[in-house]
Structure formats: structure tokens, C-alpha cells
Design a protein around this motif. Structure first.
Motif, PDB file in Angstrom:
ATOM      1  N   ASP A  37       0.847  -1.203   0.000  1.00  0.00           N
ATOM      2  CA  ASP A  37       0.000   0.000   0.000  1.00  0.00           C
ATOM      3  C   ASP A  37       0.877   1.245   0.000  1.00  0.00           C
ATOM      4  OD1 ASP A  37      -2.071  -1.723   0.056  1.00  0.00           O
ATOM      5  OD2 ASP A  37      -2.853  -1.149   2.020  1.00  0.00           O
ATOM      6  N   ALA A  38       1.984   1.171   0.763  1.00  0.00           N
ATOM      7  CA  ALA A  38       2.872   2.334   0.851  1.00  0.00           C
ATOM      8  C   ALA A  38       3.569   2.592  -0.497  1.00  0.00           C
ATOM      9  CB  ALA A  38       3.911   2.110   1.948  1.00  0.00           C
ATOM     10  N   LEU A  39       3.704   1.558  -1.296  1.00  0.00           N
ATOM     11  CA  LEU A  39       4.375   1.717  -2.601  1.00  0.00           C
ATOM     12  C   LEU A  39       3.445   2.269  -3.675  1.00  0.00           C
ATOM     13  CD1 LEU A  39       6.552  -1.475  -3.165  1.00  0.00           C
ATOM     14  CD2 LEU A  39       7.292   0.827  -2.565  1.00  0.00           C
ATOM     15  N   PHE A  40       2.138   2.260  -3.386  1.00  0.00           N
ATOM     16  CA  PHE A  40       1.174   2.616  -4.420  1.00  0.00           C
ATOM     17  C   PHE A  40       1.389   4.042  -4.929  1.00  0.00           C
ATOM     18  CE2 PHE A  40      -3.267   3.736  -5.758  1.00  0.00           C
ATOM     19  CZ  PHE A  40      -3.301   2.890  -6.853  1.00  0.00           C
ATOM     20  N   GLU A  41       1.630   4.947  -3.995  1.00  0.00           N
ATOM     21  CA  GLU A  41       1.823   6.346  -4.410  1.00  0.00           C
ATOM     22  C   GLU A  41       3.128   6.496  -5.212  1.00  0.00           C
ATOM     23  OE1 GLU A  41       0.970   9.128  -1.369  1.00  0.00           O
ATOM     24  OE2 GLU A  41       1.448  10.867  -2.651  1.00  0.00           O
ATOM     25  N   VAL A  42       4.141   5.717  -4.828  1.00  0.00           N
ATOM     26  CA  VAL A  42       5.407   5.749  -5.578  1.00  0.00           C
ATOM     27  C   VAL A  42       5.135   5.299  -7.022  1.00  0.00           C
ATOM     28  CG1 VAL A  42       7.784   4.873  -5.646  1.00  0.00           C
ATOM     29  CG2 VAL A  42       6.629   5.139  -3.444  1.00  0.00           C
ATOM     30  N   MET A  43       4.363   4.232  -7.166  1.00  0.00           N
ATOM     31  CA  MET A  43       4.017   3.730  -8.512  1.00  0.00           C
ATOM     32  C   MET A  43       3.267   4.809  -9.289  1.00  0.00           C
ATOM     33  SD  MET A  43       2.559  -0.107  -7.943  1.00  0.00           S
ATOM     34  CE  MET A  43       3.557  -1.437  -7.301  1.00  0.00           C
ATOM     35  N   PHE A  44       2.364   5.489  -8.593  1.00  0.00           N
ATOM     36  CA  PHE A  44       1.579   6.541  -9.251  1.00  0.00           C
ATOM     37  C   PHE A  44       2.513   7.648  -9.761  1.00  0.00           C
ATOM     38  CE2 PHE A  44      -0.540  10.679  -9.053  1.00  0.00           C
ATOM     39  CZ  PHE A  44      -1.611  10.454  -9.910  1.00  0.00           C
ATOM     40  N   ASN A  45       3.455   8.070  -8.910  1.00  0.00           N
ATOM     41  CA  ASN A  45       4.355   9.169  -9.298  1.00  0.00           C
ATOM     42  C   ASN A  45       5.261   8.770 -10.469  1.00  0.00           C
ATOM     43  OD1 ASN A  45       3.271  10.840  -7.393  1.00  0.00           O
ATOM     44  ND2 ASN A  45       4.731  10.233  -5.795  1.00  0.00           N
ATOM     45  N   ILE A  46       5.781   7.553 -10.426  1.00  0.00           N
ATOM     46  CA  ILE A  46       6.653   7.101 -11.528  1.00  0.00           C
ATOM     47  C   ILE A  46       5.835   7.072 -12.839  1.00  0.00           C
ATOM     48  CG2 ILE A  46       8.084   5.203 -12.418  1.00  0.00           C
ATOM     49  CD1 ILE A  46       8.430   4.304  -9.448  1.00  0.00           C
ATOM     50  N   SER A  47       4.610   6.569 -12.762  1.00  0.00           N
ATOM     51  CA  SER A  47       3.776   6.470 -13.976  1.00  0.00           C
ATOM     52  C   SER A  47       3.445   7.864 -14.496  1.00  0.00           C
ATOM     53  CB  SER A  47       2.468   5.716 -13.679  1.00  0.00           C
ATOM     54  OG  SER A  47       2.769   4.491 -13.077  1.00  0.00           O
ATOM     55  N   ASN A  48       3.160   8.779 -13.574  1.00  0.00           N
ATOM     56  CA  ASN A  48       2.846  10.162 -13.971  1.00  0.00           C
ATOM     57  C   ASN A  48       3.994  10.788 -14.753  1.00  0.00           C
ATOM     58  OD1 ASN A  48       0.679  11.748 -13.872  1.00  0.00           O
ATOM     59  ND2 ASN A  48       0.973  12.446 -11.753  1.00  0.00           N
ATOM     60  N   GLU A  49       5.217  10.601 -14.215  1.00  0.00           N
ATOM     61  CA  GLU A  49       6.409  11.159 -14.892  1.00  0.00           C
ATOM     62  C   GLU A  49       6.550  10.542 -16.286  1.00  0.00           C
ATOM     63  OE1 GLU A  49       8.711  13.590 -14.206  1.00  0.00           O
ATOM     64  OE2 GLU A  49       7.083  13.970 -12.784  1.00  0.00           O
ATOM     65  N   TYR A  50       6.353   9.223 -16.349  1.00  0.00           N
ATOM     66  CA  TYR A  50       6.517   8.531 -17.626  1.00  0.00           C
ATOM     67  C   TYR A  50       5.496   9.043 -18.652  1.00  0.00           C
ATOM     68  CZ  TYR A  50       7.907   5.002 -20.884  1.00  0.00           C
ATOM     69  OH  TYR A  50       8.420   4.383 -22.003  1.00  0.00           O
ATOM     70  N   ILE A  51       4.272   9.232 -18.184  1.00  0.00           N
ATOM     71  CA  ILE A  51       3.187   9.693 -19.076  1.00  0.00           C
ATOM     72  C   ILE A  51       3.486  11.110 -19.569  1.00  0.00           C
ATOM     73  CG2 ILE A  51       0.745  10.404 -19.016  1.00  0.00           C
ATOM     74  CD1 ILE A  51       0.249   7.752 -17.419  1.00  0.00           C
ATOM     75  N   LYS A  52       4.028  11.947 -18.677  1.00  0.00           N
ATOM     76  CA  LYS A  52       4.412  13.316 -19.093  1.00  0.00           C
ATOM     77  C   LYS A  52       5.418  13.240 -20.242  1.00  0.00           C
ATOM     78  CE  LYS A  52       4.207  15.889 -14.825  1.00  0.00           C
ATOM     79  NZ  LYS A  52       5.104  16.256 -13.722  1.00  0.00           N
ATOM     80  N   GLY A  53       6.411  12.363 -20.089  1.00  0.00           N
ATOM     81  CA  GLY A  53       7.447  12.199 -21.113  1.00  0.00           C
ATOM     82  C   GLY A  53       6.851  11.715 -22.434  1.00  0.00           C
ATOM     83  N   LEU A  54       5.906  10.799 -22.323  1.00  0.00           N
ATOM     84  CA  LEU A  54       5.263  10.226 -23.513  1.00  0.00           C
ATOM     85  C   LEU A  54       4.459  11.316 -24.237  1.00  0.00           C
ATOM     86  CD1 LEU A  54       5.161   7.387 -24.711  1.00  0.00           C
ATOM     87  CD2 LEU A  54       3.200   6.889 -23.267  1.00  0.00           C
ATOM     88  N   LYS A  55       3.791  12.171 -23.458  1.00  0.00           N
ATOM     89  CA  LYS A  55       3.020  13.270 -24.064  1.00  0.00           C
ATOM     90  C   LYS A  55       3.974  14.254 -24.747  1.00  0.00           C
ATOM     91  CE  LYS A  55      -0.999  13.392 -21.005  1.00  0.00           C
ATOM     92  NZ  LYS A  55      -1.653  14.100 -19.894  1.00  0.00           N
ATOM     93  N   ALA A  56       5.088  14.532 -24.083  1.00  0.00           N
ATOM     94  CA  ALA A  56       6.026  15.525 -24.618  1.00  0.00           C
ATOM     95  C   ALA A  56       6.623  15.051 -25.941  1.00  0.00           C
ATOM     96  CB  ALA A  56       7.137  15.782 -23.604  1.00  0.00           C
ATOM     97  N   ARG A  57       6.769  13.741 -26.083  1.00  0.00           N
ATOM     98  CA  ARG A  57       7.332  13.225 -27.335  1.00  0.00           C
ATOM     99  C   ARG A  57       6.386  13.491 -28.501  1.00  0.00           C
ATOM    100  NH1 ARG A  57       8.555   7.209 -26.650  1.00  0.00           N
ATOM    101  NH2 ARG A  57       8.488   7.403 -24.388  1.00  0.00           N
ATOM    102  N   ASN A  58       5.087  13.427 -28.220  1.00  0.00           N
ATOM    103  CA  ASN A  58       4.040  13.769 -29.185  1.00  0.00           C
ATOM    104  C   ASN A  58       4.358  13.245 -30.591  1.00  0.00           C
ATOM    105  OD1 ASN A  58       1.703  14.882 -30.094  1.00  0.00           O
ATOM    106  ND2 ASN A  58       2.560  16.958 -30.351  1.00  0.00           N
ATOM    107  N   SER A  59       4.721  11.979 -30.662  1.00  0.00           N
ATOM    108  CA  SER A  59       5.211  11.425 -31.931  1.00  0.00           C
ATOM    109  C   SER A  59       4.072  11.212 -32.930  1.00  0.00           C
ATOM    110  CB  SER A  59       5.898  10.093 -31.627  1.00  0.00           C
ATOM    111  OG  SER A  59       6.138   9.416 -32.805  1.00  0.00           O
ATOM    112  N   LYS A  60       4.373  11.486 -34.203  1.00  0.00           N
ATOM    113  CA  LYS A  60       3.367  11.226 -35.256  1.00  0.00           C
ATOM    114  C   LYS A  60       3.490   9.762 -35.719  1.00  0.00           C
ATOM    115  CE  LYS A  60       1.771  15.440 -35.434  1.00  0.00           C
ATOM    116  NZ  LYS A  60       1.957  15.581 -33.974  1.00  0.00           N
ATOM    117  N   GLN A  61       4.602   9.142 -35.330  1.00  0.00           N
ATOM    118  CA  GLN A  61       4.833   7.737 -35.710  1.00  0.00           C
ATOM    119  C   GLN A  61       4.021   6.813 -34.791  1.00  0.00           C
ATOM    120  OE1 GLN A  61       6.719   6.868 -38.305  1.00  0.00           O
ATOM    121  NE2 GLN A  61       6.941   9.083 -38.583  1.00  0.00           N
TER     122      GLN A  61
END
Ligand code: HEM
Length: 451
Positions: A114-138
């Protein structure tokens, strides 16, 4: 115990001496499917000197993994895997396994997860931000993205370190390691040959690099402040009888096992979930409605997970239709039998999770992806009897709760932040390595959602 003649199982067609090697080695899933259809839920076959029983029968699963598990040990597949994983939890046996399992278990208690859940959330959030920033057309290879994200989660929560180029190298190279070991597992004639053609040498070189990376992490961790990660717990663990801690070699084996077992299975489960959602518009619409309602409230800790009910059903159904641990195996120590099936001493029993989960006797329209099976009015009997995505008995996956929490959260967040379609006319196939990899990847058109 004698094995009665009446119990002798149907045999797959075989070539003299070589048996089914040319059918099984290149395509084990096709071979098993064809023979389960022709011969029934259980059959025998051989590959050179190796004799095997293949099963998609829930009574055999329950008997081998649980009711009479002492009569079954890990087999040659695990001996080959131990060339990479050493004597970590997955490959270890007997008293030494039991001791290690007791030491590692507290790291997977619910409170700690349970204590790791927020850590997982934060890591996923960062990853998703990076994925959005790439904004690839491919097109986006969603399998690669999900592997990279679950690897980030494993590196931080399990290895307690930062992502480095070395660790990215290790994640990518592990496919080569698996391909090599899988060849040695499926083809007994390849193992001696691999010492001559240089491929085993190459494998040893990759493993030397992995070892340097892992031993460096252990060294650094010993010198740093204890963290809330698995490695810290293992470093602090002491044997109840002797008071001794783990040796560096044992730590290396556990860490590499848990890193590998802990991200690849989850990464590919997520990839197959995307594939199934992309193929099923009603499922897509329903999960979108759920994640929009859950995440529009912001992150609510464990309540967020509790509310992702349908998302979790999608993960459960993905693990049924595309079980990443698609084949388990055990060596039969002494003659045994269950429910009319002979299990002869010295044979290896191959437990086909993939075909058990598609067994028509227990599942309705098993080839159809239907998350409602896991809902209120779902197929409770089949789930109880014929569903083993994490194995069973004492050797059941130690990371099952971690994996379910992680995959449900990541799928929910990805579906909230993105819209997607599958790239049309792409080739989809299984590549059954140690886990069930999509052979050509899974390509999507991924666009940021307008939430
Ligand atoms: C969807 C994700 C996962 C699936 C489908 C999966 C599946 C399995 C299965 C079927 C086994 C039993 C193997 C056997 O009986 O021969 C197993 C064992 C194991 N898994 Fe997982 N696993 C997953 C995620 C994880 C995670 C996240 C971790 C660690 C964080 C993990 C660590 C292990 C370990 C250490 C074992 C060996 C346990 C023992 O024998 O004591 N797995 N897994």
C-alpha cells in the motif's frame, strides 16, 4: 506407486529417437494446441531423451502445484534459467528456497505494498508526461513503452536505485539472454552445440556485465541510507536461527530474479491488455467511462485503486487469455496419478496455463475477450478451478499483489491520459520466450486525451 496401463495417456505423433522436436521447439503453443484438440486435455510426447506429459486439465494443475507438490521439483527448464538467475527464489529448491522465501515475504506484505502505491503513481505520472512531450506522429510500440515503464517501477521500488543507461541495456539484453536459454531448454541437442558455435560464450559475457551492474548496486546500497525498497529489506534480513544475513551472491540472485520476474510479466500483460481493448470497442468505451470518473477526482491513494473495478477486470481477463506465464513445468519424482491421469516418474509435466484458461469444459466461449467474466455475475466456478495466472501452492508468485496493483493503476492512468487505436493490418503473434512476448510488438496510434 505403480502406474496402471488403463491410465496411459495418448501420445503425440513422433519421429523415431527425435520425437516431436521439430514441431515443439519452433512453435510450442501451436504444437500444444493442435495436440490438445486431437488427443484431449492430457497427452505425452518426447524430445530426444526427454519424456513429457502436457496438460490443460485443472485437476492435474491442482494436484501438481498444490495437493501433492512435494512429489514435484523444478525441472531442466529451471536449471537452464538458473544459468542467468542463479539460486534466486524462482529457481531455488528445498530448504534453501524456503529460507529465502521467508526472508523475502515481508517485502510483499499488504501494508508495505500500500505504501508503494503512491510511488508507482508518481513514476507512472512522470513517464506519461514524457510520452506526451514526445508527441510522436509515428506509431507507438505500446509493448516497448509498457516494458520501459514497468522497468522504471521495478528499478525504483525493488532495486532502490535510479534508472541508468546500464539498467536500460540490461532490460533490453535480457531478450537475447532468454532466446539463448529457451533454445537450450527446447532443444536438448543445442546445449552442447552452443559451446561450439560461440553463442554460450556470448551469453556468459552478457551475464558478466549484468553481474557488474547488480554488484555495484548492492555495494552502493550498503553505503547509503536505508530506503523503502526491497533491496534494503533483503540487506537487513537475518536468518531466524543463525542470525546471519544474505551473502552478496545470494542477494545478486534474488535481485536479478525479482527484477526480471517483476517487470517483464507486468509489461507484456499491459501490452496484451491494450491489444484486447483496441480490438473490443465496447470494452474501450466502458473503461474510458470508468477512468474518466475515477481520475477526474485526482489521486485518492488506495481508494483510486478500489474504484478501478472494471479496469481490474480487464487485467484479470488479459491474464486469462494472454497469460504471460503461459507454461509451467515440474519434474515428476515418483509415479503418481490423479483423476485417471498417469504421471510417471522421470517425466516432466508441462502445465499449459494458456490452454487451461481456454478450456471449453470450464469457460464459456473461451476465445472471446470478456472482462465481465470477472464481474459480479461472472464465471466464479471457472475462476476458482481453471485459472492459474500466478501459479499455485507454495511456489505461487510472490509478486502477484504487486503486479495486480501496478498493472491496474498503469492501465487506468494510460487510458485516462490517452486515446488510441491499433495500427491496422499489423501482424500479431506470440513469441513464447520465458514470458509471452508479442513477436512483432503491438503498434498503436496514441493521442493525448482531451480530458
Ligand atoms: C503479471 C505479472 C506476473 C505474472 C503473470 C507472474 C507469474 C508467476 C508465476 C506463474 C509464477 C510461478 C512459477 C512456477 O510455479 O514455476 C511466478 C513466480 C514468481 N514470481 Fe511472478 N508473476 C508476475 C509478477 C511478478 C512480480 C511483480 C514479481 C516481483 C516483484 C514476481 C516475482 C516472482 C518470484 C520471485 C517468483 C518465484 C516464487 C517462488 O518460487 O518462491 N512476479 N510468477
Amino acid at each position: 506407486m505403480e502406474v496402471s496401463d488403463k491410465l496411459v495417456l495418448p501420445k503425440a505423433k513422433a519421429l523415431p529417437l527425435l520425437g516431436s522436436i521439430f514441431e515443439f521447439a519452433p512453435n510450442p503453443i501451436g504444437f500444444l494446441g493442435k495436440n490438445f484438440s486431437a488427443l484431449g486435455e492430457n497427452f505425452t510426447f518426447y524430445i530426444g531423451p526427454r519424456k513429457l506429459v502436457a496438460t490443460s486439465d485443472p485437476f492435474v494443475f491442482e494436484h501438481v502445484l498444490q495437493l501433492n507438490h512435494r512429489n514435484y521439483s523444478k525441472d531442466f527448464a529451471m536449471h537452464q534459467l538458473s544459468l542467468a538467475l542463479g539460486r534466486g527464489l524462482l529457481t531455488n529448491e528445498g530448504e534453501s528456497w524456503w529460507k529465502q522465501r521467508r526472508l523475502a515475504q515481508p517485502a510483499f506484505y499488504k501494508k508495505r505494498l500500500d505504501a508503494l502505491f503512491e510511488v508507482m503513481f508518481n513514476i507512472s505520472n512522470e513517464y506519461i508526461k514524457g510520452l506526451k512531450a514526445r508527441n510522436s506522429k509515428q506509431p507507438t510500440f505500446i509493448d516497448k513503452e509498457m516494458m520501459a515503464l514497468t522497468s522504471d517501477i521495478a528499478i525504483i521500488t525493488l532495486l532502490g536505485t535510479e534508472k541508468t543507461d546500464e539498467l536500460i541495456y540490461m532490460q533490453q539484453k535480457f531478450v537475447d539472454v532468454q532466446e539463448h536459454l529457451i533454445k537450450r531448454i527446447r532443444n536438448p541437442f543445442f546445449a552442447p552445440f552452443s559451446h561450439l558455435d560461440g553463442s554460450h560464450n556470448q551469453f556468459n559475457k552478457i551475464m558478466e556485465t549484468f553481474d557488474k551492474i547488480i554488484y555495484r548496486i548492492i555495494d552502493e546500497k550498503k553505503k547509503s541510507v536505508p530506503g523503502n525498497d526491497l533491496i534494503t529489506m533483503l540487506l537487513e534480513a537475518k536468518d531466524a536461527d543463525t542470525g546471519e544475513g544474505m551473502s552478496d551472491k545470494q542477494l545478486r540472485d534474488e535481485l536479478i530474479t525479482i527484477y526480471v520476474a517483476g517487470h517483464e510479466t507486468s509489461g507484456y500483460t499491459l501490452a496484451w491488455a491494450f491489444y484486447a481493448i483496441g480490438k473490443n470497442p465496447e470494452v474501450y468505451a466502458k473503461v474510458k467511462a470508468e477512468v474518466n470518473s475515477v481520475f477526474s477526482k485526482g489521486f485518492q491513494g488506495m481508494d483510486t485503486l478500489k474504484e478501478l473495478v472494471y479496469t481490474r477486470q480487464i487485467i484479470d481477463e488479459t491474464l486469462r487469455l494472454y497469460p504471460t506465464a503461459y507454461l509451467l513445468s515440474r519434474l515428476i519424482k515418483e509415479n503418481d496419478r490423479v483423476n485417471g491421469v498417469a504421471l510417471p516418474e522421470g517425466h516432466v509435466v508441462l502445465l499449459s496455463t494458456l490452454y487451461l484458461h481456454r478450456n471449453k469444459k470450464y469457460w464459456q466461449n473461451p476465445e472471446v475477450f470478456n472482462p465481465e467474466r470477472f464481474g459480479e455475475n461472472g464465471e466464479k466456478e471457472a475462476i476458482k478451478k481453471a485459472y492459474y495466472p500466478f501459479g499455485g501452492g507454495p511456489r505461487m508468485c510472490i509478486g502477484n499483489h504487486f503486479a495486480l496493483m501496478e498493472t491496474t493503476l498503469v492501465l487506468g492512468m494510460m487510458m485516462y491520459h490517452f486515446d488510441f487505436t491499433l495500427v491496422e493490418d499489423q501482424k500479431i503473434d506470440f513469441q513464447p520466450l520465458v514470458t509471452l512476448k508479442p513477436r512483432y510488438g503491438i503498434q498503436t496510434h496514441l493521442r493525448e486525451s482531451k480530458n
